[in-house]
Design a protein around this motif. Structure first.
Motif, PDB file in Angstrom:
ATOM      1  N   ILE A  23      55.839   2.444  81.813  1.00  0.00           N
ATOM      2  CA  ILE A  23      55.726   1.348  80.847  1.00  0.00           C
ATOM      3  C   ILE A  23      57.130   0.789  80.649  1.00  0.00           C
ATOM      4  O   ILE A  23      57.902   1.264  79.826  1.00  0.00           O
ATOM      5  N   ASP A  24      57.465  -0.190  81.458  1.00  0.00           N
ATOM      6  CA  ASP A  24      58.811  -0.754  81.440  1.00  0.00           C
ATOM      7  C   ASP A  24      59.123  -1.419  80.109  1.00  0.00           C
ATOM      8  O   ASP A  24      58.237  -1.993  79.455  1.00  0.00           O
ATOM      9  N   ASP A  25      60.392  -1.373  79.731  1.00  0.00           N
ATOM     10  CA  ASP A  25      60.843  -1.944  78.461  1.00  0.00           C
ATOM     11  C   ASP A  25      60.360  -3.376  78.239  1.00  0.00           C
ATOM     12  O   ASP A  25      59.899  -3.693  77.142  1.00  0.00           O
ATOM     13  N   PRO A  26      60.444  -4.265  79.236  1.00  0.00           N
ATOM     14  CA  PRO A  26      60.016  -5.648  78.976  1.00  0.00           C
ATOM     15  C   PRO A  26      58.530  -5.767  78.614  1.00  0.00           C
ATOM     16  O   PRO A  26      58.134  -6.715  77.948  1.00  0.00           O
ATOM     17  N   HIS A  27      57.701  -4.809  79.050  1.00  0.00           N
ATOM     18  CA  HIS A  27      56.259  -4.886  78.799  1.00  0.00           C
ATOM     19  C   HIS A  27      55.833  -4.154  77.531  1.00  0.00           C
ATOM     20  O   HIS A  27      54.689  -4.301  77.091  1.00  0.00           O
ATOM     21  N   GLN A  28      56.724  -3.376  76.932  1.00  0.00           N
ATOM     22  CA  GLN A  28      56.350  -2.576  75.768  1.00  0.00           C
ATOM     23  C   GLN A  28      55.900  -3.422  74.578  1.00  0.00           C
ATOM     24  O   GLN A  28      54.851  -3.126  73.984  1.00  0.00           O
ATOM     25  N   GLU A  52      57.329   4.548  74.416  1.00  0.00           N
ATOM     26  CA  GLU A  52      58.411   4.800  75.352  1.00  0.00           C
ATOM     27  C   GLU A  52      57.818   4.569  76.739  1.00  0.00           C
ATOM     28  O   GLU A  52      56.654   4.208  76.869  1.00  0.00           O
ATOM     29  N   ARG A  53      58.584   4.816  77.760  1.00  0.00           N
ATOM     30  CA  ARG A  53      58.107   4.542  79.118  1.00  0.00           C
ATOM     31  C   ARG A  53      56.925   5.426  79.515  1.00  0.00           C
ATOM     32  O   ARG A  53      56.163   5.071  80.400  1.00  0.00           O
ATOM     33  N   ASP A  54      56.746   6.576  78.815  1.00  0.00           N
ATOM     34  CA  ASP A  54      55.699   7.510  79.229  1.00  0.00           C
ATOM     35  C   ASP A  54      54.711   7.887  78.131  1.00  0.00           C
ATOM     36  O   ASP A  54      53.835   8.724  78.362  1.00  0.00           O
ATOM     37  N   HIS A  55      54.822   7.306  76.941  1.00  0.00           N
ATOM     38  CA  HIS A  55      53.857   7.658  75.901  1.00  0.00           C
ATOM     39  C   HIS A  55      53.841   6.637  74.771  1.00  0.00           C
ATOM     40  O   HIS A  55      54.723   5.794  74.676  1.00  0.00           O
ATOM     41  N   VAL A  56      52.803   6.770  73.938  1.00  0.00           N
ATOM     42  CA  VAL A  56      52.557   5.837  72.843  1.00  0.00           C
ATOM     43  C   VAL A  56      52.322   6.624  71.553  1.00  0.00           C
ATOM     44  O   VAL A  56      51.704   7.693  71.581  1.00  0.00           O
ATOM     45  N   HIS A  57      52.813   6.079  70.438  1.00  0.00           N
ATOM     46  CA  HIS A  57      52.518   6.580  69.099  1.00  0.00           C
ATOM     47  C   HIS A  57      51.881   5.440  68.317  1.00  0.00           C
ATOM     48  O   HIS A  57      52.419   4.324  68.316  1.00  0.00           O
ATOM     49  N   VAL A  58      50.774   5.706  67.633  1.00  0.00           N
ATOM     50  CA  VAL A  58      50.128   4.692  66.805  1.00  0.00           C
ATOM     51  C   VAL A  58      49.693   5.333  65.489  1.00  0.00           C
ATOM     52  O   VAL A  58      49.035   6.381  65.501  1.00  0.00           O
ATOM     53  N   LEU A  59      50.068   4.721  64.391  1.00  0.00           N
ATOM     54  CA  LEU A  59      49.552   5.091  63.079  1.00  0.00           C
ATOM     55  C   LEU A  59      48.539   4.022  62.707  1.00  0.00           C
ATOM     56  O   LEU A  59      48.871   2.832  62.678  1.00  0.00           O
ATOM     57  N   PRO A  86      48.436  -8.668  85.573  1.00  0.00           N
ATOM     58  CA  PRO A  86      49.682  -9.347  85.183  1.00  0.00           C
ATOM     59  C   PRO A  86      49.652  -9.624  83.672  1.00  0.00           C
ATOM     60  O   PRO A  86      48.584  -9.857  83.138  1.00  0.00           O
ATOM     61  N   PRO A  87      50.753  -9.573  82.972  1.00  0.00           N
ATOM     62  CA  PRO A  87      52.107  -9.523  83.485  1.00  0.00           C
ATOM     63  C   PRO A  87      52.599  -8.117  83.815  1.00  0.00           C
ATOM     64  O   PRO A  87      53.589  -7.972  84.517  1.00  0.00           O
ATOM     65  N   ALA A  88      51.948  -7.062  83.290  1.00  0.00           N
ATOM     66  CA  ALA A  88      52.461  -5.705  83.525  1.00  0.00           C
ATOM     67  C   ALA A  88      52.272  -5.278  84.978  1.00  0.00           C
ATOM     68  O   ALA A  88      53.193  -4.818  85.634  1.00  0.00           O
ATOM     69  N   SER A  89      51.046  -5.431  85.500  1.00  0.00           N
ATOM     70  CA  SER A  89      50.727  -5.118  86.896  1.00  0.00           C
ATOM     71  C   SER A  89      51.250  -3.753  87.345  1.00  0.00           C
ATOM     72  O   SER A  89      51.935  -3.643  88.356  1.00  0.00           O
TER      73      SER A  89
END
Length: 150
Positions: A23-28, A52-59, A86-89
């Motif tokens: 999960i690249d920074d520009p797509h986060q 982050e590039r490898d995980h997600v946190h959601v409240l 796209p755009p992440a692809s």
């Protein structure tokens, strides 16, 4: 009582398959916005989210009409499909098979929000695996290391 009311806050955490840093920074920011939309559609508003590039946190606030497992199934499925377009692809993108959820007292909402907001700095000192183990210990969640990582 003539109506059903609830206030259930949930901190959800999940990773990419094999914790791949895809999960690249520009797509986060776009991913987080997309996730917020999916949560909103199922009446579970996001209070805070970060990745982050490898995980997600959601409240999020859990709707009283849906199970946590359904919430995570819908959000992971929709966001996985989104990440492949796209755009992440991200070719062959997959989330891990499972997730972790933790109940959050409304009195601790601000603390959890700050924790989620500070992921980048937090991970300068601690890996995702170390973080998740610490969350399990803090919330007294029994886990088997043999089945934790995929």
């Amino acid at each position: 009582m003539s109506q059903s009311l609830s206030q259930v806050l949930v901190h959800a955490v999940w990773s990419t398959k094999e914790r791949a840093p895809v999960i690249d920074d520009p797509h986060q920011p776009a991913l987080l916005a997309y996730l917020a939309g999916v949560f909103r559609k199922i009446d579970c508003p996001v209070l805070e989210a970060n990745c982050e590039r490898d995980h997600v946190h959601v409240l999020f606030r859990l709707a009283r009409t849906i199970a946590i497992s359904q919430v995570l199934e819908k959000t992971q499925s929709a966001s996985s499909a989104w990440l492949k377009r796209p755009p992440a692809s991200v070719n062959g993108f997959q989330w891990q098979g499972g997730y972790a959820t933790f109940s959050v007292s409304p009195s601790q909402e601000a603390v959890v929000r700050r924790y989620i907001q500070n992921q980048r700095e937090h991970h300068r000192r601690q890996s995702f695996q170390e973080e998740l183990r610490a969350l399990f210990r803090r919330h007294r969640v029994a886990f088997d290391e043999n089945y934790l990582w995929d």
